[in-house]
Design a protein around this motif. Structure first.
Motif, PDB file in Angstrom:
ATOM      1  N   LEU A  38      -2.770  -6.743   4.092  1.00  0.00           N
ATOM      2  CA  LEU A  38      -3.547  -5.505   4.012  1.00  0.00           C
ATOM      3  C   LEU A  38      -3.161  -4.701   2.785  1.00  0.00           C
ATOM      4  CD1 LEU A  38      -5.335  -3.187   5.033  1.00  0.00           C
ATOM      5  CD2 LEU A  38      -3.506  -2.555   6.604  1.00  0.00           C
ATOM      6  N   GLN A  39      -1.874  -4.526   2.563  1.00  0.00           N
ATOM      7  CA  GLN A  39      -1.414  -3.742   1.419  1.00  0.00           C
ATOM      8  C   GLN A  39      -1.769  -4.418   0.102  1.00  0.00           C
ATOM      9  OE1 GLN A  39      -0.487  -0.694   1.961  1.00  0.00           O
ATOM     10  NE2 GLN A  39      -0.602  -1.117   4.162  1.00  0.00           N
ATOM     11  N   LYS A  40      -1.724  -5.739   0.091  1.00  0.00           N
ATOM     12  CA  LYS A  40      -2.074  -6.486  -1.121  1.00  0.00           C
ATOM     13  C   LYS A  40      -3.549  -6.288  -1.472  1.00  0.00           C
ATOM     14  CE  LYS A  40      -0.215 -10.526  -1.583  1.00  0.00           C
ATOM     15  NZ  LYS A  40       0.111 -11.974  -1.475  1.00  0.00           N
ATOM     16  N   VAL A  41      -4.407  -6.361  -0.462  1.00  0.00           N
ATOM     17  CA  VAL A  41      -5.847  -6.168  -0.683  1.00  0.00           C
ATOM     18  C   VAL A  41      -6.121  -4.779  -1.253  1.00  0.00           C
ATOM     19  CG1 VAL A  41      -8.077  -5.897   0.477  1.00  0.00           C
ATOM     20  CG2 VAL A  41      -6.602  -7.842   1.037  1.00  0.00           C
ATOM     21  N   LEU A  42      -5.548  -3.763  -0.628  1.00  0.00           N
ATOM     22  CA  LEU A  42      -5.794  -2.394  -1.088  1.00  0.00           C
ATOM     23  C   LEU A  42      -5.244  -2.177  -2.497  1.00  0.00           C
ATOM     24  CD1 LEU A  42      -5.039  -0.366   2.164  1.00  0.00           C
ATOM     25  CD2 LEU A  42      -7.258  -1.084   1.256  1.00  0.00           C
ATOM     26  N   SER A  43      -4.080  -2.760  -2.791  1.00  0.00           N
ATOM     27  CA  SER A  43      -3.494  -2.621  -4.123  1.00  0.00           C
ATOM     28  C   SER A  43      -4.379  -3.262  -5.184  1.00  0.00           C
ATOM     29  CB  SER A  43      -2.104  -3.264  -4.137  1.00  0.00           C
ATOM     30  OG  SER A  43      -1.543  -3.215  -5.440  1.00  0.00           O
ATOM     31  N   ILE A  44      -4.917  -4.440  -4.879  1.00  0.00           N
ATOM     32  CA  ILE A  44      -5.796  -5.136  -5.829  1.00  0.00           C
ATOM     33  C   ILE A  44      -7.029  -4.289  -6.131  1.00  0.00           C
ATOM     34  CG2 ILE A  44      -7.381  -7.092  -6.043  1.00  0.00           C
ATOM     35  CD1 ILE A  44      -5.240  -8.753  -4.545  1.00  0.00           C
ATOM     36  N   VAL A  45      -7.649  -3.771  -5.091  1.00  0.00           N
ATOM     37  CA  VAL A  45      -8.884  -2.998  -5.279  1.00  0.00           C
ATOM     38  C   VAL A  45      -8.611  -1.712  -6.060  1.00  0.00           C
ATOM     39  CG1 VAL A  45     -10.770  -1.798  -4.112  1.00  0.00           C
ATOM     40  CG2 VAL A  45      -9.926  -3.973  -3.196  1.00  0.00           C
ATOM     41  N   ARG A  46      -7.526  -1.041  -5.733  1.00  0.00           N
ATOM     42  CA  ARG A  46      -7.211   0.222  -6.406  1.00  0.00           C
ATOM     43  C   ARG A  46      -6.944   0.044  -7.894  1.00  0.00           C
ATOM     44  NH1 ARG A  46      -3.392   1.724  -1.383  1.00  0.00           N
ATOM     45  NH2 ARG A  46      -4.902   2.908  -0.123  1.00  0.00           N
ATOM     46  N   ARG A  47      -6.471  -1.130  -8.301  1.00  0.00           N
ATOM     47  CA  ARG A  47      -6.126  -1.352  -9.705  1.00  0.00           C
ATOM     48  C   ARG A  47      -7.324  -1.729 -10.572  1.00  0.00           C
ATOM     49  NH1 ARG A  47      -1.816  -4.617  -7.632  1.00  0.00           N
ATOM     50  NH2 ARG A  47      -2.860  -6.440  -8.528  1.00  0.00           N
ATOM     51  N   ILE A  48      -8.471  -1.969  -9.975  1.00  0.00           N
ATOM     52  CA  ILE A  48      -9.651  -2.377 -10.740  1.00  0.00           C
ATOM     53  C   ILE A  48     -10.153  -1.214 -11.585  1.00  0.00           C
ATOM     54  CG2 ILE A  48     -12.069  -3.125 -10.552  1.00  0.00           C
ATOM     55  CD1 ILE A  48     -11.242  -4.672  -8.034  1.00  0.00           C
ATOM     56  N   LYS A  49     -10.485  -1.498 -12.823  1.00  0.00           N
ATOM     57  CA  LYS A  49     -10.964  -0.477 -13.753  1.00  0.00           C
ATOM     58  C   LYS A  49     -12.152   0.270 -13.173  1.00  0.00           C
ATOM     59  CE  LYS A  49     -12.896   0.108 -18.409  1.00  0.00           C
ATOM     60  NZ  LYS A  49     -11.985   1.191 -18.824  1.00  0.00           N
ATOM     61  N   GLY A  50     -12.091   1.592 -13.220  1.00  0.00           N
ATOM     62  CA  GLY A  50     -13.215   2.412 -12.804  1.00  0.00           C
ATOM     63  C   GLY A  50     -13.207   2.846 -11.359  1.00  0.00           C
ATOM     64  N   VAL A  51     -12.381   2.220 -10.516  1.00  0.00           N
ATOM     65  CA  VAL A  51     -12.361   2.597  -9.097  1.00  0.00           C
ATOM     66  C   VAL A  51     -11.715   3.971  -8.942  1.00  0.00           C
ATOM     67  CG1 VAL A  51     -11.421   2.061  -6.815  1.00  0.00           C
ATOM     68  CG2 VAL A  51     -12.353   0.228  -8.256  1.00  0.00           C
ATOM     69  N   LYS A  52     -12.467   4.900  -8.370  1.00  0.00           N
ATOM     70  CA  LYS A  52     -11.969   6.269  -8.180  1.00  0.00           C
ATOM     71  C   LYS A  52     -11.152   6.414  -6.907  1.00  0.00           C
ATOM     72  CE  LYS A  52     -16.050   8.385 -10.365  1.00  0.00           C
ATOM     73  NZ  LYS A  52     -17.259   9.219 -10.083  1.00  0.00           N
ATOM     74  N   ARG A  53     -11.606   5.725  -5.868  1.00  0.00           N
ATOM     75  CA  ARG A  53     -10.994   5.912  -4.555  1.00  0.00           C
ATOM     76  C   ARG A  53     -11.342   4.716  -3.689  1.00  0.00           C
ATOM     77  NH1 ARG A  53     -12.852   9.048   0.043  1.00  0.00           N
ATOM     78  NH2 ARG A  53     -14.700   9.600  -1.198  1.00  0.00           N
ATOM     79  N   VAL A  54     -10.471   4.406  -2.732  1.00  0.00           N
ATOM     80  CA  VAL A  54     -10.726   3.309  -1.801  1.00  0.00           C
ATOM     81  C   VAL A  54     -10.710   3.862  -0.378  1.00  0.00           C
ATOM     82  CG1 VAL A  54      -9.953   1.087  -0.907  1.00  0.00           C
ATOM     83  CG2 VAL A  54      -9.678   1.615  -3.351  1.00  0.00           C
ATOM     84  N   VAL A  55     -11.782   3.621   0.353  1.00  0.00           N
ATOM     85  CA  VAL A  55     -11.876   4.028   1.754  1.00  0.00           C
ATOM     86  C   VAL A  55     -11.791   2.755   2.595  1.00  0.00           C
ATOM     87  CG1 VAL A  55     -13.288   5.146   3.519  1.00  0.00           C
ATOM     88  CG2 VAL A  55     -13.309   6.010   1.164  1.00  0.00           C
ATOM     89  N   SER A  56     -10.733   2.645   3.380  1.00  0.00           N
ATOM     90  CA  SER A  56     -10.470   1.402   4.105  1.00  0.00           C
ATOM     91  C   SER A  56     -10.758   1.524   5.597  1.00  0.00           C
ATOM     92  CB  SER A  56      -9.012   0.974   3.912  1.00  0.00           C
ATOM     93  OG  SER A  56      -8.679  -0.118   4.736  1.00  0.00           O
TER      94      SER A  56
END
Length: 209
Positions: free
Chosen positions: A186-204
């Protein structure tokens, strides 16, 4: 088939609608996709629910098919996208919630003015997956590009079962749902998404198995 001339992303949605609507007719029992960590019955029921929702959208207003995203995992529904009035918002949510097989609705549907939605469609159609735009109408990275990056990165990451996740990017906010087998996954998935260029916020809405 509903004809939509809004670029490749809308065409993909239209084809998806036709496939989903045909699924309950073509199949005669629960779908079996063993790679996913949900039962065949869950997969079949989720497909039925989504095809029903998209079928209602096609009857009421074809723009719902273009501008509203419906993702389902184990009868939990995540709604994202944009509509141009409160009336349409309530209409969409009413169409979704009329299916009593749904356990939970994660409502992230936004209300925006018609001009903003049209500019958003145009920018997404123009840039698509091919580039990270710096001069789009909204001065943001393409949501289509972000979604493509999520797919590629999760697919390539060891210890992550990308088939267990559903995601959408709307105005550079990523909404993601599904099921992780462990907290490290779970933490790996969220970390990957958050590091993508342009992503402002992640709602899980990811749950642990």
């Amino acid at each position: 088939m509903i004809q939509v001339s809004r670029g490749w992303r809308s065409v993909v949605k239209t084809v998806s609608v036709c496939v989903l609507l045909a699924a309950p007719i073509a199949a005669c029992g629960p779908l079996q996709m063993p790679l996913e960590d949900r039962t065949g019955n869950d997969q079949w029921l989720d497909t039925q629910i989504k095809s029903g929702i998209l079928g209602e959208f096609s009857k009421v207003d074809h723009t719902y098919l273009m501008d509203v995203n419906v993702d389902i995992w184990k009868q939990e529904v995540m709604v994202t996208g944009m509509v141009d009035s409160k009336g349409k918002y309530y209409d969409v949510m009413s169409l979704i919630k009329q299916d009593n097989r749904i356990k939970t609705v994660h409502d992230h549907l936004e209300i925006a003015d018609a001009d903003s939605i049209e500019a958003y469609r145009a920018a997404e159609d123009e840039y698509g997956k091919n580039a990270v735009p710096t001069d789009s109408a909204t001065q943001t990275v393409s949501d289509v590009w972000i979604e493509g990056q999520i797919k590629a990165l999760l697919l390539a990451e060891k210890g992550v079962s990308s088939v267990n996740y559903r995601w959408q990017s709307v105005n550079n906010v990523v909404y993601i749902m599904g099921e992780a087998q462990t907290d490290p996954e779970l933490q790996k998935v969220l970390s990957i998404v958050r590091r993508i260029k342009g992503v402002k916020r992640v709602v899980s809405h990811i749950t642990l198995a």
